[in-house]
Design an enzyme around this catalytic site. Sequence first.
Site, mmCIF file in Angstrom:
data_model
loop_
_atom_site.group_PDB
_atom_site.id
_atom_site.type_symbol
_atom_site.label_atom_id
_atom_site.label_comp_id
_atom_site.label_asym_id
_atom_site.label_seq_id
_atom_site.Cartn_x
_atom_site.Cartn_y
_atom_site.Cartn_z
ATOM 1 N N ASP A 175 0.873 -1.169 0.000
ATOM 2 C CA ASP A 175 0.000 0.000 0.000
ATOM 3 C C ASP A 175 0.908 1.215 0.000
ATOM 4 O O ASP A 175 1.522 1.542 1.030
ATOM 5 C CB ASP A 175 -0.905 -0.008 1.226
ATOM 6 C CG ASP A 175 -1.803 1.226 1.320
ATOM 7 O OD1 ASP A 175 -1.738 2.092 0.406
ATOM 8 O OD2 ASP A 175 -2.559 1.333 2.304
ATOM 9 N N ASN A 183 3.766 4.281 -10.259
ATOM 10 C CA ASN A 183 2.661 4.233 -11.205
ATOM 11 C C ASN A 183 1.292 4.186 -10.528
ATOM 12 O O ASN A 183 0.328 4.746 -11.051
ATOM 13 C CB ASN A 183 2.843 3.013 -12.127
ATOM 14 C CG ASN A 183 1.574 2.649 -12.857
ATOM 15 O OD1 ASN A 183 1.154 3.347 -13.789
ATOM 16 N ND2 ASN A 183 0.951 1.550 -12.445
ATOM 17 N N TYR A 198 -7.443 14.561 -8.802
ATOM 18 C CA TYR A 198 -6.532 13.841 -9.690
ATOM 19 C C TYR A 198 -5.600 14.813 -10.415
ATOM 20 O O TYR A 198 -4.381 14.632 -10.434
ATOM 21 C CB TYR A 198 -7.332 13.023 -10.705
ATOM 22 C CG TYR A 198 -6.487 12.214 -11.653
ATOM 23 C CD1 TYR A 198 -5.997 10.962 -11.293
ATOM 24 C CD2 TYR A 198 -6.183 12.695 -12.933
ATOM 25 C CE1 TYR A 198 -5.223 10.214 -12.171
ATOM 26 C CE2 TYR A 198 -5.415 11.951 -13.816
ATOM 27 C CZ TYR A 198 -4.940 10.715 -13.430
ATOM 28 O OH TYR A 198 -4.170 9.970 -14.307
ATOM 29 N N LYS A 245 -1.492 15.091 -10.022
ATOM 30 C CA LYS A 245 -0.586 14.848 -11.138
ATOM 31 C C LYS A 245 0.315 16.045 -11.406
ATOM 32 O O LYS A 245 1.480 15.891 -11.781
ATOM 33 C CB LYS A 245 -1.389 14.471 -12.390
ATOM 34 C CG LYS A 245 -2.049 13.108 -12.300
ATOM 35 C CD LYS A 245 -1.033 11.977 -12.125
ATOM 36 C CE LYS A 245 -1.665 10.605 -12.151
ATOM 37 N NZ LYS A 245 -0.679 9.510 -12.053
#
Length: 257
Positions: free
Chosen positions: A66, A93, A163, A167
């Site tokens: 995790d 990733n 998100y 990023k």
Amino acid sequence: MSLLQSKIAVVTGASSGLGRAIAIRYAAEGACVVLADIRDAPVEGGATTLELIEATGATALQVATDIADWNSVDAMVSATVERFGRLDIIVNNAAIYTSTNLLQTSIEQWDRVIAVNLTGFFYCSKRAVMQMVGQEPVNEVRGRIINISSQHGMVASPGDFPYGVSKGGIVQMTRQIAVDHAEDGIVCNAIAPGKIITGKPGVANDPKALDYSRSRTPWPRLGTPDDVAGAALYLASDMASFVTGVNLMVDGGWMAG
């Protein structure tokens, strides 16, 4: 000789999608690959990444991890070094998303996305560098970090606030590590995929979203996981030793249009 012969590589989120393709490509190029994921069953179905790699005669190790938990990341890297003796490459990733804008995003959703997509990359990069700085360099390089960012780290991710923010943070994290640890012999780059067709369920494969992506992508097809795996192979190899701190677009020309 294979491009990654005898290299030791960790790939997070290796059970499915991009991580799966990268792990398989690395193994095919001679690397011993550690598959770090909270699950081993691929969302695409079929054989596990471990089974596919071992069927070719290559070497892989599955370690339940995790990345949002420092102790889990620490144990994974320790297991890697105990088994193989060093760590040459880590591909960060594993990531999650919520498909929510600012007002729709709950505090719990925000915390979870940042915990995985940003703090998880921090944990993995920190623990990897802790190992790498003590290793003997090979062709000037002690270790390589490859962060999977996104074109949505460069432009907004419509309707997915946490998100996109995470990023964007990964892109800056990549630059920081590359600059701060160049003297240590650490190479750090990111890969920013455009629209990649995977088996991932949900809004990513909505027909309207796919049509929009096709209209925005100059190249006459959308991307595949193997397109990203090719870029990850290049950045993991000795061909890319003077390339550090970059966010490599793998997007069929989307961002150039």
